[in-house]
Structure formats: C-alpha cells, structure tokens
Design a protein around this motif. Structure first.
Motif, short mmCIF file in Angstrom:
data_model
loop_
_atom_site.label_atom_id
_atom_site.label_comp_id
_atom_site.label_asym_id
_atom_site.label_seq_id
_atom_site.Cartn_x
_atom_site.Cartn_y
_atom_site.Cartn_z
N LEU A 74 0.68 -1.31 0.06
CA LEU A 74 0.01 -0.15 0.10
C LEU A 74 0.90 1.12 -0.05
O LEU A 74 2.21 1.20 0.33
N VAL A 75 0.25 2.44 -0.45
CA VAL A 75 1.09 3.58 -0.25
C VAL A 75 0.08 4.35 0.73
O VAL A 75 -1.00 4.59 0.83
N PHE A 76 1.04 4.98 1.75
CA PHE A 76 0.47 5.86 2.58
C PHE A 76 0.86 7.28 2.20
O PHE A 76 1.80 7.82 1.81
N VAL A 77 -0.59 8.10 2.07
CA VAL A 77 -0.35 9.58 1.80
C VAL A 77 -1.03 10.42 3.22
O VAL A 77 -2.04 10.16 3.50
N GLU A 78 0.11 11.57 3.12
CA GLU A 78 -0.38 12.45 4.29
C GLU A 78 -0.33 13.73 3.69
O GLU A 78 0.33 14.00 2.89
N VAL A 79 -1.61 14.55 3.90
CA VAL A 79 -1.88 15.59 3.22
C VAL A 79 -1.94 16.86 4.48
O VAL A 79 -2.79 16.52 5.25
N GLY A 80 -0.91 17.82 4.09
CA GLY A 80 -1.23 18.83 5.21
C GLY A 80 -0.77 20.25 4.72
O GLY A 80 -0.74 20.27 3.31
N ALA A 81 -0.58 21.17 5.36
CA ALA A 81 -0.02 22.38 5.06
C ALA A 81 0.70 23.00 6.12
O ALA A 81 0.57 22.80 7.19
N ASP A 82 1.60 23.98 5.70
CA ASP A 82 2.33 24.71 6.71
C ASP A 82 1.61 25.50 7.77
O ASP A 82 2.09 25.57 8.85
N TRP A 83 0.47 26.02 7.19
CA TRP A 83 -0.31 27.00 8.05
C TRP A 83 -1.20 26.11 9.04
O TRP A 83 -2.01 26.84 10.01
N SER A 117 -2.71 23.35 -5.85
CA SER A 117 -4.03 23.03 -6.51
C SER A 117 -4.43 21.84 -6.87
O SER A 117 -5.33 21.30 -6.92
N GLU A 118 -3.24 21.18 -7.57
CA GLU A 118 -3.42 19.78 -8.04
C GLU A 118 -3.62 18.90 -6.67
O GLU A 118 -4.29 17.92 -7.07
N VAL A 119 -2.93 19.35 -5.40
CA VAL A 119 -3.17 18.42 -4.37
C VAL A 119 -4.73 18.66 -3.67
O VAL A 119 -5.42 17.58 -3.47
N ARG A 120 -5.13 19.81 -3.68
CA ARG A 120 -6.59 20.24 -3.58
C ARG A 120 -7.39 19.46 -4.53
O ARG A 120 -8.54 19.06 -3.95
N THR A 124 -10.31 16.56 -3.39
CA THR A 124 -11.73 16.55 -3.75
C THR A 124 -12.16 15.36 -4.22
O THR A 124 -13.27 14.72 -3.90
N ALA A 125 -11.23 14.90 -5.16
CA ALA A 125 -11.58 13.34 -5.83
C ALA A 125 -11.67 12.19 -4.72
O ALA A 125 -12.27 11.50 -4.92
#
Length: 166
Positions: A74-83, A117-120, A124-125
């Motif tokens: 599997l692939v683990f993906v973590e999505v975050g932001a600096d703020w 933007s591509e991550v956002r 959404t997908a």
C-alpha cells in the motif's frame, strides 16, 4: 487596655536618623539574561530538536504508486499544510515517533502540501474535506482506508493496524 510599646529603631546610619530601606535594583543585563534564558528553554521544549523525522517522505505520488505496484504494498499519503496547526503537531509528535517510522517504512509514504492546486483537486476526488488527511492507497490508486485530523502516535498506529488487518 494597655498597648505595647514598640522599641525605638536602631540608629545605624550614623546621622541620627533611622535607616531608610532602599529598593533592590536588578541589573538590566541580569534581567535581560533571565528573560532570554526563559525564552530559550520555552523554544527548546516546543520545537523538540531531539525528535527527528522518522518517516522517509516522498512528494511524488506517481512514483510511490509505481513502486507499490512492483512490491504489492500500500501507499501511505499524508496531506497537510504549513499553516495547519494539527498538521504541524502530526509532524512534531507523530512522525517523529520511532514506532510510527518503522510501521510506515513499507508503505511508500508520500507527503503532499494542500496549498498546491493539484493536491486540492486530488483531495476533492478522494472526498476529503479537512487536513491533516491520511490515506492508504492500493497500488492502483484507489482508497484502501482514510482518516482525518490529528492523531498522536498510539492512535495513529491503532488506525494503521486496523486499516491493514486481515
């Protein structure tokens, strides 16, 4: 009723007048040094430089998925932001935990920045509405499991074990 007599003050000043109390004066350099020391200790405790990232992150999900197809992992993906405060807490607390680092070693971990933007669009997908967002992806890119929000190390490991059990 009789009142007590107070003893006369001692005359130590030599001029016949009682000594006057002088206020204690703190040297400016000592005060500044004390303030800087307190700030340094507070910064050290909040940053925790002795805690190092335990996860070898990639930022390329396509490469991670290609590796997963070869290894059947599997692939683990973590999505975050600096703020994002909860995202920074995950980085500081969870992803510096050696148990989390060992657990994620076989999952081709990818960190994505939600400010792009591509991550956002991908979020959404995937149907994610908040960050931090955590996904386990099958090698074909479909979602195997997901969760949202801050997870301390033990809660994260519990989620990961449950998501990969069976």
């Amino acid at each position: 009723m009789h009142h007590r007599c107070m003893p006369a003050p001692t005359l130590e000043s030599g001029n016949g007048l009682p000594p006057t109390a002088s206020p204690r004066r703190i040297e400016p350099a000592l005060l500044l040094g004390s303030v800087l020391l307190v700030l340094a200790v507070a910064a050290l405790l909040s940053v925790r430089p002795w805690r190092r990232q335990q996860v070898a992150w990639s930022t390329d999900i396509a490469v991670a998925l290609a590796e997963a197809r070869k290894s059947h992992h599997l692939v683990f993906v973590e999505v975050g932001a600096d703020w994002c405060d909860p995202c920074r807490h995950m980085e500081r607390d969870t992803f510096t935990d050696s148990g989390v680092g060992r657990a994620l070693a076989g999952f081709h971990p990818v960190h994505l920045n939600d400010d792009r933007s591509e991550v956002r669009r991908q979020m959404t997908a995937w149907g994610a509405v908040a960050i931090p967002a955590h996904f386990l992806l099958n090698p074909d890119g479909t979602i195997h499991a997901q969760t949202l929000g801050y997870l301390p190390p033990e809660a994260f490991l519990t989620w990961l074990r449950a998501a990969t059990a069976g």
